[in-house]
Structure formats: C-alpha cells, structure tokens
Motif scaffolding. Structure first.
Motif, mmCIF file in Angstrom:
data_model
loop_
_atom_site.group_PDB
_atom_site.id
_atom_site.type_symbol
_atom_site.label_atom_id
_atom_site.label_comp_id
_atom_site.label_asym_id
_atom_site.label_seq_id
_atom_site.Cartn_x
_atom_site.Cartn_y
_atom_site.Cartn_z
ATOM 1 N N GLU A 271 -33.777 -62.585 -132.744
ATOM 2 C CA GLU A 271 -34.644 -61.457 -133.066
ATOM 3 C C GLU A 271 -33.833 -60.182 -132.889
ATOM 4 N N ASP B 69 -38.171 -56.068 -139.334
ATOM 5 C CA ASP B 69 -38.051 -56.062 -137.874
ATOM 6 C C ASP B 69 -37.047 -55.011 -137.416
ATOM 7 N N LYS C 94 -38.637 -51.569 -137.662
ATOM 8 C CA LYS C 94 -39.604 -51.337 -136.602
ATOM 9 C C LYS C 94 -38.908 -50.884 -135.319
#
Length: 910
Positions: A260, A288, A291
């Motif tokens: 991640e 992602d 963000k």
C-alpha cells in the motif's frame, strides 16, 4: 558502510574530457581548460562565495559557512556552451563539523560536474563525479556528497575546485551548495514516520544488495542515538530545513516493496520533493497515491517512475505540484487535460494511456510533456493546434503513438520535438530557431524540407522513413552533430557537414557524388549504404579515433582499399557490393575491435595470405592491443589477436589458398559468447560467419575446419556458417576411393555446413562428355561424401597416414605449440568479439547446437532448429560472455535470412 549511506562517489571516478568549445554565454567570462596547471586554474576560477545567489564573504579562502541549506546558495547559469567548463573554487570550515552536498540541475541539454579536493592536482582524476538522480533530455539532476570524514581529512585551509561542463544543447544550469551542520537532525516525529514507512515497505529479510534502505539505511539512520553523520538530514540527496523537517525525501531504487502507498508520507508536511523511483508499488493504485499526497501543501515534485503503479491519472493532486513523473508504469485510461494546464512538467512515457491528446489551455505553464511509447492503443487523433500557443513549452515527446493529421505550428520556445513512430502527414513548416533536437522519423511527411541553416542550436535531426520527403538535403546548421535520413527519397549530393558530426546515416536514398572529402575524424557512425555514391573511400574512415561503424555498402565506390587502417574503436566495416579493386589490406586484420568485415561483391584480387598472417602476427598483436581503448573487453585466456566473427569476401576475384591462419579468426574462439540484440529486444547469441565463396581459391582443402567448427559450436552454444562454394573454387576433394575418418560430431557439423570441394573427373565429366560438350576438368561435390565416422560410414575406406581427426571434447587444442605439430590442425587461439554479428542471407542453414549434445554419444545426424532465442534459453551465458559495445541501447535488430543481423540495426535517438 558510510560511503554507502552517503551515496558518495569518491577516489577513482575519472571524468571524460570534453572538447574545448567557445566561451560560455552564461554571464561569466571564459575559463581555461582543465589541462592547465592548478595554480593558473585556481587564479581564473570563480570564487563561489562571491557569486550572485551565493554571496557570502569568505575572505581569501572563499569559505562557505556551516549551515547552508537548500536555497541558501544557488548559482544560475543560462545558455552554457558545450565543452566550455565553468570552474569554481571554495572552501569549508575545518574540523568535519558539517556535510557538503553539491547539486546540479540542468534544463535543455546535458551537463555534469566534477570535484577536486584540497591538495589534489587537476591533472589527476577528480575525487568525485556527480551521481544522477534524474535524467532526461528535458532536465536532469545530479549531486555529489562529501562526508564529514573526508572534509576532516582535507588540508586546512584548502580550496576545492568544482568544474561544471555542458556536453550538448545550451542548457540552463543551476548549481546549489549545502553544508548542513552536525546539530541538524531529523525531528523525532518524522523519524517515527519513516519507521512507519519501513514497516510498510520492508520485511526485515532484505539484503544490502537487494534493499539498501531496508537492510542498511533504516536500521542505522532511524535507530535511537544514531551518529549525526547517518541522520536522514545528512543522507543526500534527501535534505531538511532548519527545523529538522524533511523537505526532500529521495529514495530511488532502494528496494522498497510497498503493498500500500505509505500513509505516513502524507504527514511529512514540509516535503517539496518525494522520489520513490524504481521501487516496487505493485498493486498500488494512483488514486491511493493522490489521497496520501493531497495533504502535502508544499509538494512541488513527485517522482514514482518504474514502480509498477497502476490505475488511471487524476487531477486530485496538490495544487502546489509542478513536476509529476509517472514514467514506465501500468497506468491506463486517458490523459486528463487538467494536468496539462496545472503542471509545468509531466512525464508519463511507457504506460498504457489511450484516447485523444487533450488540448492544453492557452494559459498553461507547461514546459515539458513526455507521453511517448504508450502500450496498447496509444494516444490518437491529431496534435492540438493550441500547442503552438504555449509560450513556455520547450520539450514535447509524443513518439510511438497513433497520432495523425498535420503537425501544427510550434511555439518559439520549443527546444525538443519527437513525434516519431506516428502517422503525421503534411509538410514540416517553419521551425523554431532555438530547436535543439528534432525527431520526426516513421511518419508520412511530404517534402520539401524547410530551411535548416538558420537553426543555430540544432544538434540532432532524425528524418528516417518518410519516403515522400524527396528532394535534396538543404544546407545544414553549423552545430549539427547527429543526422539520420534513412529511406527519405532524397537525391542530389550531401551538403557540407559540420566537423563535429558524430553520427551520419543517409542509407537507402538516391544520393550521389563523391565521399572522398568527407571528414570522419569525429564520427562514431558513418552509414550511407544503398545509394549511388562514387569515387574513393573517405581517407579518414580507416583512421578515425572514434568511428565504430562504417557502412557504405551497395554504392558505386571504386579504387583500392586504403593500406592504412588504424581506427582503435572500429567494430564494423561493411563495404560490400561496390566496385572496389586491389587487395585486402593486412592492416584490417590488426584492428583491435573489428568484429564484422564485409567486402563481398567487389573486384578485389590477390590472396588472403597477408591478411590471414596478420591475424596472429606478434608485432601486430602488440600494436593492436596498444591501440585498444582503455576498458575494452579484449581479454582472452588464449593468445591471438582477431576479434572477427563475421568475415564475408564472397564474389570477388581472390586467388591462392585458404590460409591455415584463418583459424585465428574470432569465429572459431569457443571461449566467449557474442551477444547481440534480438528481434524482440532481448539478447541473442550471434551467429558466426566465414564466407569465402564465389572466388577462385585453390590449394589444399582446409581440413582444420573439420575440427574448428564443431569445436566452437560444441562449446559456445552458438552457430557457425562457413561457405567455400562457387564455380571457380578449386579446393580438391580427397582422391577417389579415399575418405577422411572423423568423429560423429564432426560428421554432423560437416553435414550442417554442406562443405563443398572440387572433385577431379567423375560423374560430372562423364555427363558432360555424353552431352557432346567439352569434357570438364571436374565438378563441385559435397565433402560429406568423403567423410566417415563410427555411425556414418559411406562405404569408403578411410584415408591412411594417420589422417583421422580426433574430437578433442569440442575444444580446439589448448596448447598452441602442441597443436601446431598436429597435421592439418591449427589451434584456434583467438580473442573474442564485442560487437553485433550478422548472418548471410545466402546461407540458409545456420544451426544452433545445444550444449547438452555430447560428441562422444552422437549416433546420427541431427539438425537443430535455427533459433537464436532457443540458444539463449539453453542456459546462462558463459563467464566470458561479451556484450555489444558502441551501439545505442535502443538498437533493434533486423532479420537477414534465418539469423538476427545486429550489424544492420539502426538506433534512433531521443
């Protein structure tokens, strides 16, 4: 370990000498070249501490204070002239109380910096040369870090010398200096955040080689009570502000593997640059990333190239962001127009973007757009007309997409344009006067070409494969160094070329005239094949100190080959299908790096004896080794000289024997592997070729080939093709009723080669007489008919007198003296080759032998599939594997017959 942590290049990295050019137009006076005595150089060097942007009063020693941080000392130089080094002097406080980091940002060209420490002579190699952090033709960044231990060991007081040299373009160069003191350390809160990044992206099982950050940097720099010299604020190119907060976090190619995108990065709110290039973000979506970074209010540069990042592009990025690098990832979807209006630099090559190229707003501050090489569909439609209204746009690379329509007008600010590999039509209009590189290859452009002489800064011009351009080449710019115009339908003669031309390729046109006056002194590539050039060869072609590829095949060149050939880097000489006369100079055999020599289809006469004798002449060996460039791969475990693995002299008028010394050709060295780019871009094992066919050679049949060929293919896993055929070749077969006893493996190799010999009398004579014609003296026959092996007996008795040839385990005799005593065998003691190989289209029987084939167990003829890729997959390359030198990494090979011909490959720039 400290050297690893500080990522510093010290002691032993030599900078390449740049040619001296004109004075720089950077607002600074000219600087002497670096070969002058150090005292003179120091007198004329600029005191760094007294220049605008870095104005610190340092007294006679020009001392820079401890505590300089990013932005405190920045010297800007505009339009630095190539080859005109800018030299600076400075000193730092003694005692090793700080680090020293030098940064170099380059736009619109290429440049590098070198550093000499106090007490060093500029006659020595520099103590450090810059390490590249990011590099493209549009912009690049480099840095040099000197650790405190090195500063402490330097004489005090003492002066550093720093040289900044541009090599191409006239770039804008910004030099920065920081001297973070030992009191500057990362605040504990951000240390904790980096520990969180470590937990998210490291497993704890990494090695220093696989993951320097996980295995070395993090354990030392993020531990409690770590030494200040390994603190993240001192690990260039990362840097901190005065409060100990990271403003630049650069961890390129550090072996991080993040499932991640680390949320902790979003809490480093002082960051202005974040660089995770070359790490592993497989499975991470661009959404992602957006963000996390959206919470970084000052972020100006985000670099996530080559990280396997997926998803689609979004405009949900910090409004402060100016540079976005997402090159070579797995991004899909369209290219949002908002990015072209929001950003200053956008790099998205090598993804899978599709759809139309958006039109940027007229108010866009875009300076750089790289969207080349999209996989799959690629960008389509026409290039927006609004591109011409972008006053700041300098670098536009849209190569290898599906763009069509006409090329719109270009902004005056444009320096680099690459639209190659599209379907752009129409004519090239007026070009910006400041253009530096132009590549429009592989389109459908029409002529005539616009005027080029007024483009004073143009250094690279690539026009390949636009057959409707036609006409003649106009006058060329004085600074043009790289010209490619292959397959453009051009006629007339070549215009005057600049003396600094390094690459010229005008193959496959209808150009004519003489090349005799062409100056190849500074050239690396000279290709003008398949034209109508006449006259003699350029005098400098064989003596140029830089030339590695000479290809003038398929012209009307005449006269004799020059007797003197001394090019120390010459790797390929292709002069086939001309009208050359005279003999083959022995000097060609002595060129230290020559791997490909093609002289077929000319009118050459004489014998091969002098050429062959030079292959292992002791004096020639010594001279050639002295000529070989430093660092070239020319070593071998055996004596010898030749690196030739592709020799083609077919269809000439050569006479005399096939000399035994040809066994010293690189073709027959089984101890090295020759690698060339395959058709798919992957490395392939090059075929090896000796073509003597179509001449009038006579004398004994060269029986050493019966051992040399299988001895090579059985060891190197490569293919070897030898052709001795032709109606005028007179290499006699064994007497009628006699045969040569060989091993099964030799018999197999001879079957694959289809060796020809000349049979006296026999069926050919009888047939001619029966037809009522004049009786022939003999006929061409297959040598295989005269060979017997344990598993292949033709019913003939073996020739006596000990003529059976042993197998030798697939090796030519290791001991040269002992081998010379053996009848009919010459030891193949040769040096390997480093350049690309090529197959002959006329020889359609190349065979790849697996190394698993055991000669002693061979029981019957076996033909292996002719597939270089299969040979490469058969096992890892030998320890002596040698790759090509000199050809650009972007080269792609073309197929010539059944094998890959790397010598025919042509690489394009940009």
């Amino acid at each position: 370990m400290l050297a690893l942590l500080s990522v510093v290049l010290l002691a032993g990295a030599a900078a390449a000498a740049a040619p001296q050019g004109t004075a720089a137009e950077a607002g600074l006076p000219a600087i002497p070249s670096l070969d002058q005595p150090q005292q003179e150089l120091e007198v004329s060097a600029y005191p760094l501490s007294q220049l605008p942007g870095c104005n610190y009063t340092g007294g006679d020693n020009f001392e820079l204070p401890v505590g300089l941080l990013e932005g405190d000392c920045a010297v800007v130089m505009d339009a630095v002239a190539p080859g005109d080094p800018q030299v600076f002097t400075f000193s730092v406080p003694p005692g090793g109380a700080s680090s020293l980091v030098l940064g170099l940002a380059v736009q619109g060209g290429t440049a590098s910096m070198s550093l000499w420490l106090p007490g060093m002579s500029v006659a020595d190699p520099p103590a450090a040369v810059q390490n590249e952090l990011f590099s493209s033709p549009a912009s690049s960044e480099g840095w040099i870090s000197v650790p405190p231990s090195q500063l402490e060991a330097a004489p005090s007081p003492g002066k550093f010398l720093l040289s900044v040299t541009a090599f191409s373009g006239s770039p804008r160069v910004t030099l920065t200096v920081t001297t973070p003191g030992k009191d500057l350390q990362l605040v504990e809160r951000e240390v904790a955040l980096l520990r969180g990044v470590t937990e998210a992206c490291c497993t704890g099982a990494e090695t220093a080689e696989d993951s320097p950050f996980c295995a070395v940097i993090a354990p030392q720099s993020l531990s409690n009570n770590h030494p200040w010299v390994v603190d993240p604020c001192h690990l260039a190119p990362s840097s901190c502000n005065a409060e100990g907060r990271l403003v630049r976090l650069a961890l390129p190619v550090m072996g991080l593997a993040c499932k991640e995108f680390p949320a902790q990065l979003g809490a480093l709110t002082a960051l202005r640059r974040l660089d995770l290039t070359g790490n592993n973000l497989e499975g991470v979506d661009m959404a992602d990333v957006a963000k996390v970074v959206s919470g970084l209010p000052d972020l100006q540069e985000l670099a996530l190239g080559s990280t396997r990042l997926s998803g689609s592009l979004s405009c949900e990025l910090p409004p402060s962001l100016k540079v976005l690098d997402l090159a070579y990832n797995r991004l899909q979807g369209s290219l949002p127009g908002c990015l072209l209006s929001q950003l200053g630099e956008l790099y998205v090559p090598g993804n899978a973007l599709s759809g139309r190229l958006p039109a940027p707003a007229a108010t866009s501050a875009l300076t750089t757009l790289y969207a080349n090489g999209q996989r799959g569909g690629g960008l389509s439609g026409s290039i927006p007309v609004s591109i011409g209204s972008l006053r700041r746009l300098q670098f536009l690379n849209l190569a290898n997409n599906k763009l069509s329509g006409a090329l719109p007008g270009l902004p005056a600010s444009m320096k680099l344009l690459n639209i190659s590999g599209n379907s752009v039509t129409g004519r090239l209009g007026s070009l910006p006067s400041g253009l530096w590189q132009l590549d429009v290859a592989d389109n459908d452009l029409a002529g005539p070409l616009p005027g080029l002489a007024g483009l004073g800064g143009l250094e690279t011009l690539v026009l390949n494969n636009n057959p409707r351009l036609g006409g003649s080449l106009p006058a060329l710019p004085a600074r043009l160094q790289h010209l490619e115009a292959v397959g453009c339908g051009l006629a007339g003669s070549l215009p005057s070329l600049s003396r600094g031309m390094t690459r010229l390729d005008v193959s496959d046109n209808a150009l004519g005239g003489s090349l005799a006056g062409l100056d190849a002194t500074h050239m690396e590539v000279l290709r003008a094949s398949n034209n109508s050039f006449s006259g003699v060869l350029p005098a400098s072609a064989g003596t140029s100190p830089r030339l590695f590829l000479l290809d003038l095949a398929r012209n009307k060149l005449g006269g004799s080959l020059p007797a003197a050939w001394s090019g120390p880097r010459l790797q390929m000489v292709m002069l086939q299908d001309n009208e050359l006369t005279g003999t083959i100079p022995a000097a060609l055999a002595s060129l230290p790096l020559l791997g490909v020599l093609r002289l077929g289809g000319n009118k050459l006469t004489g014998s091969l004896s002098a050429f062959a004798a030079a292959l292992n002449d002791p004096a020639a060996v010594a001279a050639a080794k002295a000529q070989a460039p430093a660092g070239s791969s020319s070593s071998s475990t055996k004596p010898g000289l030749s690196r030739l693995f592709d020799l083609n002299v077919t269809s000439n008028q050569l006479t005399g024997p096939v000399p035994d010394q040809l066994a010293y050709l690189g073709v027959f060295n089984p101890n090295i592997t020759i690698l060339v780019p395959g058709s798919d871009g992957a490395a392939a094992i090059a075929p090896r070729v000796v073509d003597l066919s179509g001449n009038a050679l006579a004398g004994d049949w060269p029986r050493w080939l019966l051992k040399a060929v299988p001895g090579t293919v059985g060891t190197c896993g490569c293919s070897v093709a030898v052709d001795l055929g032709g109606p005028h070749m007179r290499l006699p077969c064994p007497p009628e009723g006699a045969s040569i006893a060989v091993t099964d493996f030799m018999w197999q190799a001879a079957a694959e080669q289809r060796f020809a010999c000349w049979a006296q009398g026999g069926a050919g004579t009888a047939a001619a007489a029966a037809a009522g014609g004049k009786a022939a003296a003999g006929h061409q026959a297959q040598l295989l008919d005269y060979l017997v092996s344990p598993s292949n007996n033709n019913g003939n008795a073996a020739e006596g007198e000990g003529m059976a040839l042993g197998d030798g385990g697939g090796q030519i005799a290791d001991n040269q003296a002992a081998a010379a005593k053996r009848k009919g065998v010459i030891a193949g003691a040769v040096v390997g080759v480093v350049v690309g190989g090529a197959a002959l289209a006329a020889l359609a029987y190349f065979v790849v032998y697996r190394r698993l084939l055991q000669p002693a167990k061979a029981t019957a003829f076996r033909k292996f599939e002719d597939d270089a890729a299969a040979a490469a997959a058969a096992g890892p390359a030998a320890s002596g594997a040698i790759d090509m030198q000199g050809l650009p990494s972007g080269a792609t090979a073309a197929a010539s017959g059944p094998a890959v011909s790397a010598a025919e490959a042509a690489a394009r720039p940009l």
